[in-house]
Write a protein that holds these residues in place. Structure first.
Motif, PDB file in Angstrom:
ATOM      1  N   GLN A 111       0.752  -1.214  -0.072  1.00  0.00           N
ATOM      2  CA  GLN A 111       0.113  -0.047  -0.123  1.00  0.00           C
ATOM      3  C   GLN A 111       0.846   1.041  -0.072  1.00  0.00           C
ATOM      4  O   GLN A 111       0.445   2.256  -0.620  1.00  0.00           O
ATOM      5  N   ALA A 112       2.040   1.243   0.508  1.00  0.00           N
ATOM      6  CA  ALA A 112       2.945   2.413   0.726  1.00  0.00           C
ATOM      7  C   ALA A 112       3.754   2.575  -0.675  1.00  0.00           C
ATOM      8  O   ALA A 112       4.627   3.459  -0.630  1.00  0.00           O
ATOM      9  N   ASN A 113       3.443   1.349  -1.469  1.00  0.00           N
ATOM     10  CA  ASN A 113       4.604   1.414  -2.915  1.00  0.00           C
ATOM     11  C   ASN A 113       6.033   1.363  -2.475  1.00  0.00           C
ATOM     12  O   ASN A 113       6.733   2.002  -2.791  1.00  0.00           O
ATOM     13  N   ILE A 114       6.490   0.459  -1.418  1.00  0.00           N
ATOM     14  CA  ILE A 114       7.767   0.458  -1.217  1.00  0.00           C
ATOM     15  C   ILE A 114       8.460  -0.182  -2.226  1.00  0.00           C
ATOM     16  O   ILE A 114       8.279  -1.320  -2.606  1.00  0.00           O
ATOM     17  N   GLY A 115       9.904   0.210  -2.352  1.00  0.00           N
ATOM     18  CA  GLY A 115      10.554  -0.192  -3.411  1.00  0.00           C
ATOM     19  C   GLY A 115      11.814  -0.785  -2.618  1.00  0.00           C
ATOM     20  O   GLY A 115      12.577  -1.696  -3.306  1.00  0.00           O
ATOM     21  N   VAL A 116      12.157  -0.451  -1.272  1.00  0.00           N
ATOM     22  CA  VAL A 116      13.385  -0.920  -0.637  1.00  0.00           C
ATOM     23  C   VAL A 116      12.995  -1.076   0.598  1.00  0.00           C
ATOM     24  O   VAL A 116      12.349  -0.071   1.347  1.00  0.00           O
ATOM     25  N   VAL A 117      13.205  -2.292   1.120  1.00  0.00           N
ATOM     26  CA  VAL A 117      12.864  -2.637   2.729  1.00  0.00           C
ATOM     27  C   VAL A 117      14.128  -2.856   3.324  1.00  0.00           C
ATOM     28  O   VAL A 117      14.905  -3.675   3.050  1.00  0.00           O
ATOM     29  N   TYR A 118      14.565  -2.177   4.194  1.00  0.00           N
ATOM     30  CA  TYR A 118      15.646  -2.671   5.382  1.00  0.00           C
ATOM     31  C   TYR A 118      15.147  -3.325   6.540  1.00  0.00           C
ATOM     32  O   TYR A 118      14.283  -2.857   7.197  1.00  0.00           O
ATOM     33  N   VAL A 119      15.506  -4.506   6.888  1.00  0.00           N
ATOM     34  CA  VAL A 119      15.016  -5.350   7.723  1.00  0.00           C
ATOM     35  C   VAL A 119      16.142  -5.486   9.017  1.00  0.00           C
ATOM     36  O   VAL A 119      17.067  -5.957   8.711  1.00  0.00           O
ATOM     37  N   GLY A 120      15.849  -4.940  10.178  1.00  0.00           N
ATOM     38  CA  GLY A 120      16.764  -5.122  11.309  1.00  0.00           C
ATOM     39  C   GLY A 120      15.995  -6.279  12.074  1.00  0.00           C
ATOM     40  O   GLY A 120      15.210  -6.273  12.677  1.00  0.00           O
ATOM     41  N   GLY A 121      16.781  -7.610  11.953  1.00  0.00           N
ATOM     42  CA  GLY A 121      16.437  -8.871  12.259  1.00  0.00           C
ATOM     43  C   GLY A 121      16.999 -10.195  11.606  1.00  0.00           C
ATOM     44  O   GLY A 121      17.929  -9.851  11.266  1.00  0.00           O
ATOM     45  N   TYR A 122      16.466 -10.993  11.755  1.00  0.00           N
ATOM     46  CA  TYR A 122      17.245 -12.454  11.573  1.00  0.00           C
ATOM     47  C   TYR A 122      16.598 -12.900  10.158  1.00  0.00           C
ATOM     48  O   TYR A 122      15.738 -12.653   9.569  1.00  0.00           O
ATOM     49  N   HIS A 123      17.480 -13.752   9.613  1.00  0.00           N
ATOM     50  CA  HIS A 123      17.242 -14.275   8.047  1.00  0.00           C
ATOM     51  C   HIS A 123      15.930 -15.157   7.932  1.00  0.00           C
ATOM     52  O   HIS A 123      15.365 -15.108   6.892  1.00  0.00           O
ATOM     53  N   THR A 124      15.391 -15.726   9.127  1.00  0.00           N
ATOM     54  CA  THR A 124      14.042 -16.475   8.988  1.00  0.00           C
ATOM     55  C   THR A 124      13.044 -15.578   8.612  1.00  0.00           C
ATOM     56  O   THR A 124      12.374 -15.754   7.691  1.00  0.00           O
ATOM     57  N   GLU A 125      12.748 -14.608   9.366  1.00  0.00           N
ATOM     58  CA  GLU A 125      11.511 -13.514   9.268  1.00  0.00           C
ATOM     59  C   GLU A 125      11.919 -12.899   7.837  1.00  0.00           C
ATOM     60  O   GLU A 125      10.823 -12.536   7.043  1.00  0.00           O
ATOM     61  N   SER A 126      13.148 -12.341   7.770  1.00  0.00           N
ATOM     62  CA  SER A 126      13.400 -11.476   6.578  1.00  0.00           C
ATOM     63  C   SER A 126      13.279 -12.260   5.363  1.00  0.00           C
ATOM     64  O   SER A 126      12.588 -11.687   4.327  1.00  0.00           O
ATOM     65  N   GLY A 127      13.487 -13.526   5.187  1.00  0.00           N
ATOM     66  CA  GLY A 127      13.323 -14.421   4.017  1.00  0.00           C
ATOM     67  C   GLY A 127      11.868 -14.529   3.732  1.00  0.00           C
ATOM     68  O   GLY A 127      11.528 -14.289   2.431  1.00  0.00           O
ATOM     69  N   LEU A 128      11.239 -14.598   4.683  1.00  0.00           N
ATOM     70  CA  LEU A 128       9.594 -14.989   4.719  1.00  0.00           C
ATOM     71  C   LEU A 128       8.914 -13.641   4.206  1.00  0.00           C
ATOM     72  O   LEU A 128       7.948 -13.595   3.378  1.00  0.00           O
ATOM     73  N   ILE A 129       9.238 -12.612   4.661  1.00  0.00           N
ATOM     74  CA  ILE A 129       8.962 -11.381   4.412  1.00  0.00           C
ATOM     75  C   ILE A 129       8.979 -11.140   2.877  1.00  0.00           C
ATOM     76  O   ILE A 129       8.232 -10.656   2.116  1.00  0.00           O
TER      77      ILE A 129
END
Length: 373
Positions: A220-238
């Motif tokens: 909805q926010a038309n995001i093109g780049v997402v920086y994730v502060g977290g671990y590989h499991t959740e980052s990969g799923l997102i």
């Protein structure tokens, strides 16, 4: 209720001299107990596997070379599952086992509370992987790390995004852990200082399997780049779930993505993912012989394998120079007696216990593996 995990010990045994866990380190003839502690089970167990492999090889190599101060080393393994309460339990158990060193923990949220136990009980702690600044900023005498800090890693990430992606809408997500939130906040600070404001800043709940709600917000926010502060499991799923709904998204993360397990989660959706980590320790000349020994055992010393090896290697060198295992004496020597030769290269520590020259660089995921850009 939290379960207390069993500490897996070595086959070598040493008597427990003081029931209280508070102890001194006199010279002796038995084995010297050392430990590594991290997520040996749970969703981040891949990093515990890395740490265990590094610690086991370091102990094997040191013992083959005659041990430390003429004594063999016995390795203890602590499983905290990246849970802060469990980490405190592990710290108490390892302290009662009279370990001279803990090469751990992995998650900052575990290292920080565990360090308070170790400080009180007289145990030296060198983390291979905990990057939250509070780990060493607290001023305890016993805390060291052979990796960099979130404020260093976030600075690199934020500047890169500002320089290369400012024309795209940016989101910053974190998992509310000491590591993830700390890294996200430092990246946001660096990005904002460069004149770029993110379109979305939000937390997510770790450990879930369905991130469609957060993906919907990104869409909805038309995001093109997402920086994730977290671990590989959740980052990969997102990332995978975002690609499944047709989003053209670039994911950027930190050093918690340095495991081949990330690609097992994302598959082809992981192509082009960026992450920050120190320059590849596997390619450093100082690690060449040790890397060969790992490869002979069919182990890829990726991620924090060599960092754990280095923590034990540096402690052994300091104990040899100190002619004893007294933790306070070794801690003082580590801060003043460098450089310390290791598989990571020469390392110096400042008065907080941080390395003086971190070297964060960017990696990119291509065809199921990651390499420096």
């Amino acid at each position: 209720m939290m379960k207390r995990r069993t500490i897996l010990g070595s086959t070598l045994a040493a008597p427990m001299l003081l029931a209280s866990g508070r102890h001194t380190f006199a010279q002796g003839s038995g084995p010297i107990r050392v430990a590594t502690a991290g997520p040996m089970t749970g969703q981040y167990a891949t990093f515990g596997t890395q740490m265990r492999a590094g610690a086991e090889q370091a102990v094997t190599d040191l013992n083959a070379a005659g041990g430390v101060l003429g004594r063999q080393l016995a390795l203890e393994i602590g499983d905290d599952a990246c849970d802060p309460r469990q980490a405190v339990s592990v710290a108490n158990q390892l302290s009662s086992r009279r370990v001279a060193l803990v090469a751990g923990h992995f998650c900052s949220g575990s290292s920080i509370p565990a360090s308070k136990v170790y400080a009180e009980e007289g145990v030296l702690q060198i983390s291979p992987a905990s990057t939250n600044p509070a780990f060493t900023d607290s001023g305890d005498w016993n805390t060291f790390r052979v990796c960099g800090r979130d404020d260093q890693q976030g600075l690199v990430a934020g500047r890169y995004i500002a320089q290369n992606m400012r024309d795209r809408r940016i989101a910053i997500l974190h998992d509310n852990t000491a590591y993830g939130r700390g890294l996200a906040e430092e990246t946001k600070k660096s990005l904002n200082a460069a004149g770029v404001t993110e379109a979305l800043y939000s937390a997510y709940t770790p450990g879930e399997r369905d991130y469609s709600a957060i993906v919907s917000r990104l869409q909805q926010a038309n995001i093109g780049v997402v920086y994730v502060g977290g671990y590989h499991t959740e980052s990969g799923l997102i990332l995978r779930q975002a690609k499944e709904v047709g989003m053209n998204l670039t994911l950027i993360g930190g050093d918690a993505l340095v495991t081949n397990e990330f690609w097992q989660i994302t598959g082809a959706a992981g192509e082009g993912t960026l992450m920050t980590f120190s320059s590849d320790p596997r390619k450093r000349p100082t690690a060449a012989q040790v890397v060969q020994r790992f490869q002979a055992r069919s182990i890829d010393p990726e991620g924090y394998v060599l960092y754990t090896y280095a923590a034990l290697q540096i402690w052994a060198a300091a104990a040899t120079r100190a002619n004893g295992t007294d933790p306070r004496r070794i801690a003082a020597l580590l801060k003043s007696g460098g450089p310390w030769a290791s598989v990571l290269g020469d390392i110096n520590f400042d008065q907080k216990g941080d390395v003086t020259v971190p070297d964060y660089v960017f990696y990119v995921w291509r065809n199921g593996t990651y390499a420096e850009m």
